[in-house]
Design a protein around this motif. Structure first.
Motif, PDB file in Angstrom:
ATOM      1  N   ARG A 130      41.852  44.454  43.653  1.00  0.00           N
ATOM      2  CA  ARG A 130      41.431  42.901  44.338  1.00  0.00           C
ATOM      3  C   ARG A 130      39.661  42.844  43.528  1.00  0.00           C
ATOM      4  NH1 ARG A 130      38.020  45.844  47.528  1.00  0.00           N
ATOM      5  NH2 ARG A 130      38.511  47.601  48.367  1.00  0.00           N
ATOM      6  N   PRO A 131      39.674  42.100  44.087  1.00  0.00           N
ATOM      7  CA  PRO A 131      38.216  41.961  43.805  1.00  0.00           C
ATOM      8  C   PRO A 131      37.467  42.507  44.357  1.00  0.00           C
ATOM      9  CG  PRO A 131      38.718  39.626  44.362  1.00  0.00           C
ATOM     10  CD  PRO A 131      40.071  40.382  44.758  1.00  0.00           C
ATOM     11  N   ILE A 132      36.449  42.846  43.531  1.00  0.00           N
ATOM     12  CA  ILE A 132      35.797  44.296  44.357  1.00  0.00           C
ATOM     13  C   ILE A 132      34.540  44.028  45.832  1.00  0.00           C
ATOM     14  CG2 ILE A 132      33.353  43.687  43.341  1.00  0.00           C
ATOM     15  CD1 ILE A 132      32.660  46.733  42.763  1.00  0.00           C
ATOM     16  N   GLN A 133      34.249  44.544  46.624  1.00  0.00           N
ATOM     17  CA  GLN A 133      33.709  43.739  47.969  1.00  0.00           C
ATOM     18  C   GLN A 133      32.336  44.824  47.570  1.00  0.00           C
ATOM     19  OE1 GLN A 133      37.135  44.848  51.142  1.00  0.00           O
ATOM     20  NE2 GLN A 133      38.166  43.520  50.162  1.00  0.00           N
ATOM     21  N   LYS A 134      31.474  44.650  48.823  1.00  0.00           N
ATOM     22  CA  LYS A 134      30.441  45.253  48.774  1.00  0.00           C
ATOM     23  C   LYS A 134      30.075  46.885  49.625  1.00  0.00           C
ATOM     24  CE  LYS A 134      25.391  44.787  50.349  1.00  0.00           C
ATOM     25  NZ  LYS A 134      24.734  44.613  49.328  1.00  0.00           N
ATOM     26  N   ALA A 135      31.403  46.820  50.497  1.00  0.00           N
ATOM     27  CA  ALA A 135      31.052  47.882  50.353  1.00  0.00           C
ATOM     28  C   ALA A 135      32.057  49.003  49.188  1.00  0.00           C
ATOM     29  CB  ALA A 135      32.857  48.236  51.632  1.00  0.00           C
ATOM     30  N   ASP A 136      32.360  48.774  48.718  1.00  0.00           N
ATOM     31  CA  ASP A 136      33.369  49.463  47.271  1.00  0.00           C
ATOM     32  C   ASP A 136      32.162  49.749  46.103  1.00  0.00           C
ATOM     33  OD1 ASP A 136      35.774  48.861  48.075  1.00  0.00           O
ATOM     34  OD2 ASP A 136      35.922  47.216  46.710  1.00  0.00           O
ATOM     35  N   GLN A 167      28.639  38.017  41.071  1.00  0.00           N
ATOM     36  CA  GLN A 167      28.735  36.819  41.697  1.00  0.00           C
ATOM     37  C   GLN A 167      29.008  35.781  41.807  1.00  0.00           C
ATOM     38  OE1 GLN A 167      30.058  37.408  45.310  1.00  0.00           O
ATOM     39  NE2 GLN A 167      30.330  39.353  44.091  1.00  0.00           N
ATOM     40  N   ASP A 168      28.534  35.033  39.956  1.00  0.00           N
ATOM     41  CA  ASP A 168      28.421  34.341  39.887  1.00  0.00           C
ATOM     42  C   ASP A 168      29.544  33.715  38.709  1.00  0.00           C
ATOM     43  OD1 ASP A 168      29.121  34.576  36.321  1.00  0.00           O
ATOM     44  OD2 ASP A 168      27.845  35.956  37.392  1.00  0.00           O
ATOM     45  N   ALA A 177      33.545  38.786  36.820  1.00  0.00           N
ATOM     46  CA  ALA A 177      34.948  39.150  37.995  1.00  0.00           C
ATOM     47  C   ALA A 177      34.962  40.557  38.219  1.00  0.00           C
ATOM     48  CB  ALA A 177      35.981  38.439  37.751  1.00  0.00           C
ATOM     49  N   TYR A 178      34.740  41.323  39.386  1.00  0.00           N
ATOM     50  CA  TYR A 178      35.017  42.677  39.082  1.00  0.00           C
ATOM     51  C   TYR A 178      36.007  43.029  39.962  1.00  0.00           C
ATOM     52  CZ  TYR A 178      33.704  47.761  37.737  1.00  0.00           C
ATOM     53  OH  TYR A 178      33.738  48.674  37.256  1.00  0.00           O
ATOM     54  N   PHE A 179      37.530  43.687  39.955  1.00  0.00           N
ATOM     55  CA  PHE A 179      38.304  44.415  40.310  1.00  0.00           C
ATOM     56  C   PHE A 179      38.401  46.062  40.416  1.00  0.00           C
ATOM     57  CE2 PHE A 179      39.215  40.543  37.486  1.00  0.00           C
ATOM     58  CZ  PHE A 179      39.424  39.336  38.427  1.00  0.00           C
ATOM     59  N   ALA A 189      38.700  50.324  37.993  1.00  0.00           N
ATOM     60  CA  ALA A 189      38.174  49.481  38.439  1.00  0.00           C
ATOM     61  C   ALA A 189      37.706  49.149  36.593  1.00  0.00           C
ATOM     62  CB  ALA A 189      36.386  49.432  38.871  1.00  0.00           C
ATOM     63  N   ALA A 190      37.293  47.823  36.721  1.00  0.00           N
ATOM     64  CA  ALA A 190      36.873  47.129  35.448  1.00  0.00           C
ATOM     65  C   ALA A 190      36.204  45.121  35.594  1.00  0.00           C
ATOM     66  CB  ALA A 190      38.251  46.520  34.745  1.00  0.00           C
ATOM     67  N   GLY A 191      35.693  45.359  35.309  1.00  0.00           N
ATOM     68  CA  GLY A 191      34.886  43.793  34.889  1.00  0.00           C
ATOM     69  C   GLY A 191      34.903  42.663  33.683  1.00  0.00           C
TER      70      GLY A 191
END
Length: 160
Positions: free
Chosen positions: A7-13, A50-51, A55-57, A68-70
């Motif tokens: 899933r996409p990264i979230q701030k809490a991650d 964020q642009d 994307a970062y997952f 993780a990867a982006g």
């Protein structure tokens, strides 16, 4: 491992991803300088991606980050993206999850209209290089862009 989701990264991650990446680099005896270990944005990856061209997952079971990867634009090019900060904890390696993550990242890169995808890695990360080759990356003989990862002396490129 069917309970793991990308899933996409979230701030809490942020702190958990940074900790995982640093742990994988230490496990692989990677230099701390000239690698992602010392990147200024490592502790704020959510904000960094964020642009619409990036994307970062994360690979997670909902409690723990296992990988993780982006994808982001390679500095100085709108046509070339870079596969960035792709790392996985040892317990999930060799189970096809890296290929799933790679497909997610490359799918995003194609949707974002990039023409090529570039990456840098350490010469010692041979298992990662096998994954990159299986995904269509070819070795190139020079660094592209200015990532600051001077310890990463293996460069690869893929046509999208």
């Amino acid at each position: 491992m069917e309970h793991l989701k990308i899933r996409p990264i979230q701030k809490a991650d942020n702190p958990f991803v940074a900790e995982m990446i640093r742990a994988v680099l230490i496990e692989n005896n990677a230099p701390k300088t000239g690698t992602a270990y010392e990147d200024k944005n490592l502790d704020s990856l959510y904000e960094t991606y964020q642009d619409e061209a990036s994307a970062y997952f994360v690979l997670t079971d909902g409690d723990k980050i296992y990988g993780a990867a982006g994808i982001a634009s390679l500095e100085g090019s709108s046509a070339i993206c870079e596969l960035q900060k792709m790392y996985f904890l040892h317990e999930v390696r060799g189970k096809g999850l890296g290929m799933q993550m790679m497909k997610k990242c490359l799918s995003f890169a194609q949707a974002a209209k990039y023409k090529k995808c570039y990456l840098e890695t350490l010469p010692s990360m041979l298992a990662a290089q096998k994954l990159y080759q299986k995904s269509g990356f070819k070795y190139v003989d020079k660094r592209l862009g200015n990532t600051g990862h001077f310890s990463c002396t293996t460069w690869m490129l893929k046509e999208l």
